[in-house]
Enzyme design. Sequence first.
Site, PDB file in Angstrom:
ATOM      1  N   HIS A  51       0.919  -1.098  -0.030  1.00  0.00           N
ATOM      2  CA  HIS A  51      -0.017  -0.021  -0.088  1.00  0.00           C
ATOM      3  C   HIS A  51       0.997   1.293   0.166  1.00  0.00           C
ATOM      4  O   HIS A  51       1.275   1.694   0.987  1.00  0.00           O
ATOM      5  CB  HIS A  51      -0.836  -0.160   1.264  1.00  0.00           C
ATOM      6  CG  HIS A  51      -2.104   0.969   1.145  1.00  0.00           C
ATOM      7  ND1 HIS A  51      -2.395   1.931   2.363  1.00  0.00           N
ATOM      8  CD2 HIS A  51      -2.861   1.214   0.306  1.00  0.00           C
ATOM      9  CE1 HIS A  51      -3.165   2.628   1.793  1.00  0.00           C
ATOM     10  NE2 HIS A  51      -3.748   2.294   0.679  1.00  0.00           N
ATOM     11  N   ARG A 126      31.392  13.255   7.918  1.00  0.00           N
ATOM     12  CA  ARG A 126      30.909  11.653   8.206  1.00  0.00           C
ATOM     13  C   ARG A 126      29.760  11.834   9.483  1.00  0.00           C
ATOM     14  O   ARG A 126      29.660  11.022  10.229  1.00  0.00           O
ATOM     15  CB  ARG A 126      32.316  11.120   8.856  1.00  0.00           C
ATOM     16  CG  ARG A 126      33.130  10.684   7.615  1.00  0.00           C
ATOM     17  CD  ARG A 126      34.408   9.823   8.153  1.00  0.00           C
ATOM     18  NE  ARG A 126      35.201  10.530   8.869  1.00  0.00           N
ATOM     19  CZ  ARG A 126      36.275  11.312   8.422  1.00  0.00           C
ATOM     20  NH1 ARG A 126      36.611  11.311   7.077  1.00  0.00           N
ATOM     21  NH2 ARG A 126      37.100  12.019   9.154  1.00  0.00           N
ATOM     22  N   ARG A 127      29.277  13.147   9.454  1.00  0.00           N
ATOM     23  CA  ARG A 127      28.184  13.470  10.608  1.00  0.00           C
ATOM     24  C   ARG A 127      26.852  13.620  10.108  1.00  0.00           C
ATOM     25  O   ARG A 127      26.006  14.109  10.740  1.00  0.00           O
ATOM     26  CB  ARG A 127      28.847  14.639  11.312  1.00  0.00           C
ATOM     27  CG  ARG A 127      30.119  14.385  11.834  1.00  0.00           C
ATOM     28  CD  ARG A 127      30.432  15.603  12.594  1.00  0.00           C
ATOM     29  NE  ARG A 127      31.762  15.487  13.219  1.00  0.00           N
ATOM     30  CZ  ARG A 127      32.583  16.453  13.814  1.00  0.00           C
ATOM     31  NH1 ARG A 127      32.102  17.712  14.120  1.00  0.00           N
ATOM     32  NH2 ARG A 127      33.867  16.151  14.356  1.00  0.00           N
ATOM     33  N   CYS A 146      11.851   1.627  15.916  1.00  0.00           N
ATOM     34  CA  CYS A 146      12.271   0.240  15.412  1.00  0.00           C
ATOM     35  C   CYS A 146      13.380   0.732  14.406  1.00  0.00           C
ATOM     36  O   CYS A 146      14.631   0.315  14.553  1.00  0.00           O
ATOM     37  CB  CYS A 146      11.267  -0.550  14.734  1.00  0.00           C
ATOM     38  SG  CYS A 146      10.212  -1.256  15.955  1.00  0.00           S
ATOM     39  N   ARG A 166      16.872  -1.612  14.846  1.00  0.00           N
ATOM     40  CA  ARG A 166      17.222  -2.333  15.697  1.00  0.00           C
ATOM     41  C   ARG A 166      16.190  -3.678  15.950  1.00  0.00           C
ATOM     42  O   ARG A 166      16.585  -4.555  16.292  1.00  0.00           O
ATOM     43  CB  ARG A 166      17.136  -1.524  17.103  1.00  0.00           C
ATOM     44  CG  ARG A 166      15.617  -1.245  17.328  1.00  0.00           C
ATOM     45  CD  ARG A 166      15.287  -0.717  18.957  1.00  0.00           C
ATOM     46  NE  ARG A 166      13.885  -0.466  18.964  1.00  0.00           N
ATOM     47  CZ  ARG A 166      13.047  -1.163  19.500  1.00  0.00           C
ATOM     48  NH1 ARG A 166      13.377  -2.668  19.560  1.00  0.00           N
ATOM     49  NH2 ARG A 166      11.487  -1.034  19.631  1.00  0.00           N
ATOM     50  N   ALA A 168      13.164  -5.566  13.443  1.00  0.00           N
ATOM     51  CA  ALA A 168      12.945  -5.840  12.012  1.00  0.00           C
ATOM     52  C   ALA A 168      11.550  -6.742  11.941  1.00  0.00           C
ATOM     53  O   ALA A 168      12.027  -7.919  12.171  1.00  0.00           O
ATOM     54  CB  ALA A 168      13.928  -5.691  11.109  1.00  0.00           C
ATOM     55  N   ASP A 169      10.549  -6.318  11.943  1.00  0.00           N
ATOM     56  CA  ASP A 169       9.246  -7.400  11.606  1.00  0.00           C
ATOM     57  C   ASP A 169       9.331  -7.563  10.196  1.00  0.00           C
ATOM     58  O   ASP A 169       8.875  -6.808   9.286  1.00  0.00           O
ATOM     59  CB  ASP A 169       7.996  -6.490  11.739  1.00  0.00           C
ATOM     60  CG  ASP A 169       6.829  -7.286  11.488  1.00  0.00           C
ATOM     61  OD1 ASP A 169       6.885  -8.329  10.803  1.00  0.00           O
ATOM     62  OD2 ASP A 169       5.750  -6.919  11.838  1.00  0.00           O
ATOM     63  N   HIS A 207      13.428 -10.433  12.544  1.00  0.00           N
ATOM     64  CA  HIS A 207      12.339 -11.779  13.073  1.00  0.00           C
ATOM     65  C   HIS A 207      11.208 -11.852  12.116  1.00  0.00           C
ATOM     66  O   HIS A 207      10.657 -10.944  11.490  1.00  0.00           O
ATOM     67  CB  HIS A 207      12.121 -11.443  14.427  1.00  0.00           C
ATOM     68  CG  HIS A 207      11.576 -10.065  14.738  1.00  0.00           C
ATOM     69  ND1 HIS A 207      12.401  -9.179  14.990  1.00  0.00           N
ATOM     70  CD2 HIS A 207      10.321  -9.503  14.511  1.00  0.00           C
ATOM     71  CE1 HIS A 207      11.523  -7.862  15.237  1.00  0.00           C
ATOM     72  NE2 HIS A 207      10.186  -8.344  15.152  1.00  0.00           N
ATOM     73  N   TYR A 209       7.551 -13.438  12.838  1.00  0.00           N
ATOM     74  CA  TYR A 209       6.694 -13.812  13.926  1.00  0.00           C
ATOM     75  C   TYR A 209       6.023 -15.117  13.542  1.00  0.00           C
ATOM     76  O   TYR A 209       5.934 -15.539  12.343  1.00  0.00           O
ATOM     77  CB  TYR A 209       5.403 -12.763  13.988  1.00  0.00           C
ATOM     78  CG  TYR A 209       6.009 -11.610  14.800  1.00  0.00           C
ATOM     79  CD1 TYR A 209       5.782 -11.654  16.189  1.00  0.00           C
ATOM     80  CD2 TYR A 209       6.168 -10.462  14.040  1.00  0.00           C
ATOM     81  CE1 TYR A 209       6.424 -10.581  16.711  1.00  0.00           C
ATOM     82  CE2 TYR A 209       6.207  -9.151  14.947  1.00  0.00           C
ATOM     83  CZ  TYR A 209       6.497  -9.569  16.227  1.00  0.00           C
ATOM     84  OH  TYR A 209       6.827  -8.238  16.878  1.00  0.00           O
TER      85      TYR A 209
END
Length: 264
Positions: A51, A126-127, A146, A166, A168-169, A207, A209
């Site tokens: 979507h 690099r910032r 996330c 950090r 990840a679905d 991950h 589910y």
Amino acid sequence: MKQYLDLLQHVMENGSDRGDRTGTGTRSVFGYQMRFDLAQGFPVLTTKKLHLRSIIHELLWFLKGDTNIAYLKENGVSIWDEWADENGDLGPVYGAQWRSWPKPGGGHIDQIANLVESIKTNPNSRRHIVSAWNPAEVDEMALPPCHCLFQFYVADGKLSCQLYQRSADIFLGVPFNIASYALLTMMVAQVTGLKAGDFIHTLGDAHLYANHFEQARLQLTRQPKPLPVMRINPDVKDVFGFAFEDFSLENYSADPVIKAPIAV
């Protein structure tokens, strides 16, 4: 996209089965990276239809600094409904951190405005970093970020972006995140006079589910199609000046939607 199907297969075959906050159960790996050359097409899944309206409006909502779902609801986007309170508020989530990170002595930092200015005036820096992970405010957020930190990099007239996510679905969230940050990279490239380079997606806890396994297996039976092309209104020169109508996805052919429940 082969990169995404490779991730699905890798987690299904090599992941560890673990418990999680939602009580659903997951199969996960720690540390995984995908790379997308944005010159090769817009990285949106073709093995199930996404979507796109939700992806674009959510990104515009982030860039507005908004943290209430009213704008999303007005535009037919429901992806944040489960986490909002009775007034539609989510606390100081992405938009607040991107646009008004609080300073200890008072006032706020507009990370996005600073980022764009930095890319224009000091491209080799690099910032070029934006963080949504604010430890002082995480507990006030309906859902801690996330996709929590991203960095831009300029070389050879091209702008590339690396995102650290950090949590990840993989089945529901990651396809949205890929398209969203690819689009953000294209938008920032346009307003800074650069071409879009690569989008690099680095995952921490990646991950699936347990109640998405069958859907993942179905998706793995499908063959990727050629990527579509994202057209952006070339007249927009301010990253905060984009509207939904400034985007057009051409030649998007995708397999049917695969429905899956959200773990809240």
